[in-house]
Motif scaffolding. Structure first.
Motif, PDB file in Angstrom:
ATOM      1  N   ASP A   9      50.963 -56.701 -11.631  1.00 22.91           N
ATOM      2  CA  ASP A   9      49.739 -57.404 -11.238  1.00 22.91           C
ATOM      3  C   ASP A   9      49.998 -58.217  -9.971  1.00 22.91           C
ATOM      4  O   ASP A   9      51.124 -58.660  -9.729  1.00 22.91           O
ATOM      5  N   THR A  10      48.948 -58.438  -9.201  1.00 22.97           N
ATOM      6  CA  THR A  10      49.067 -59.355  -8.068  1.00 22.97           C
ATOM      7  C   THR A  10      49.013 -60.775  -8.620  1.00 22.97           C
ATOM      8  O   THR A  10      48.109 -61.105  -9.397  1.00 22.97           O
ATOM      9  N   LYS A  30      56.027 -66.283   0.735  1.00 23.78           N
ATOM     10  CA  LYS A  30      56.025 -64.833   0.967  1.00 23.78           C
ATOM     11  C   LYS A  30      57.389 -64.428   1.543  1.00 23.78           C
ATOM     12  O   LYS A  30      57.930 -65.122   2.395  1.00 23.78           O
ATOM     13  N   GLU A 130      56.566 -59.649  -2.440  1.00 21.23           N
ATOM     14  CA  GLU A 130      55.264 -59.156  -1.998  1.00 21.23           C
ATOM     15  C   GLU A 130      54.104 -59.838  -2.719  1.00 21.23           C
ATOM     16  O   GLU A 130      52.949 -59.463  -2.523  1.00 21.23           O
ATOM     17  N   GLY A 131      54.417 -60.775  -3.624  1.00 20.42           N
ATOM     18  CA  GLY A 131      53.350 -61.470  -4.341  1.00 20.42           C
ATOM     19  C   GLY A 131      52.898 -60.764  -5.606  1.00 20.42           C
ATOM     20  O   GLY A 131      51.833 -61.048  -6.147  1.00 20.42           O
ATOM     21  N   LYS A 132      53.709 -59.818  -6.081  1.00 22.66           N
ATOM     22  CA  LYS A 132      53.391 -59.103  -7.331  1.00 22.66           C
ATOM     23  C   LYS A 132      54.194 -59.714  -8.481  1.00 22.66           C
ATOM     24  O   LYS A 132      55.307 -60.209  -8.280  1.00 22.66           O
TER      25      LYS A 132
END
Length: 155
Positions: A9-10, A30, A130-132
């Motif tokens: 999921d993000t 990030k 990547e922010g996942k």
């Protein structure tokens, strides 16, 4: 009740005030992995143990490429007291309206001493560069949890 996050999921974006009132955003991290942990209240025994564990292991986590952010419904003033009293080095941010806590699925029904109520569910979400969501741990124990994360992440 909020939906729990799953790997892949993000991670929900957020910007929250830290203990000094500065805005901290997930986006600021990030390119690094971030351990976002949710706890019910500053200056309580279990939450103190957990925050001290993260502080004690911060160098190990940082050298493995992880930043740590603790999120609770507390206001910055209380977070500052918590940080000073316990010599905490982790970044603590406040989410008094629990919007971010709910977005991460860390808010819902809990049982404590036989009573059922709604509140912050002690949870830890590991977010990749990547922010996942890389890992999502819900209903974790305050004691021994940091050691378990370090083991699970192979650090």
């Amino acid at each position: 009740m909020s939906e729990r996050l799953q790997p892949g999921d993000t991670a929900p974006a957020f910007t929250l005030p830290d203990a000094d009132g500065n805005e901290i955003s997930l986006a600021d991290h990030k390119g690094r992995k971030v351990i976002v942990y949710f706890y019910p209240a500053a200056l309580t025994p279990g939450c103190t143990k957990q925050a001290c564990d993260f502080t004690d292991n911060l160098d190990v986590l940082a050298s493995a490429g992880y930043d740590v952010i603790g999120v609770s419904p507390d206001k910055p003033e209380k977070l500052a007291k918590f940080r000073e009293k316990e010599n905490l080095k982790v970044t603590l941010v406040g989410d008094p309206d629990t919007t971010v806590i709910e977005a991460y699925g860390a808010y819902g029904e809990k049982k404590n001493y036989g009573k059922t109520y709604v509140g912050v569910i002690r949870s830890t979400i590991v977010v990749d560069e990547e922010g996942k969501v890389e890992r999502a741990f819900y209903n974790v124990k305050a004691t021994g949890h940091v050691a378990k994360i370090i083991k699970d992440l192979g650090i």
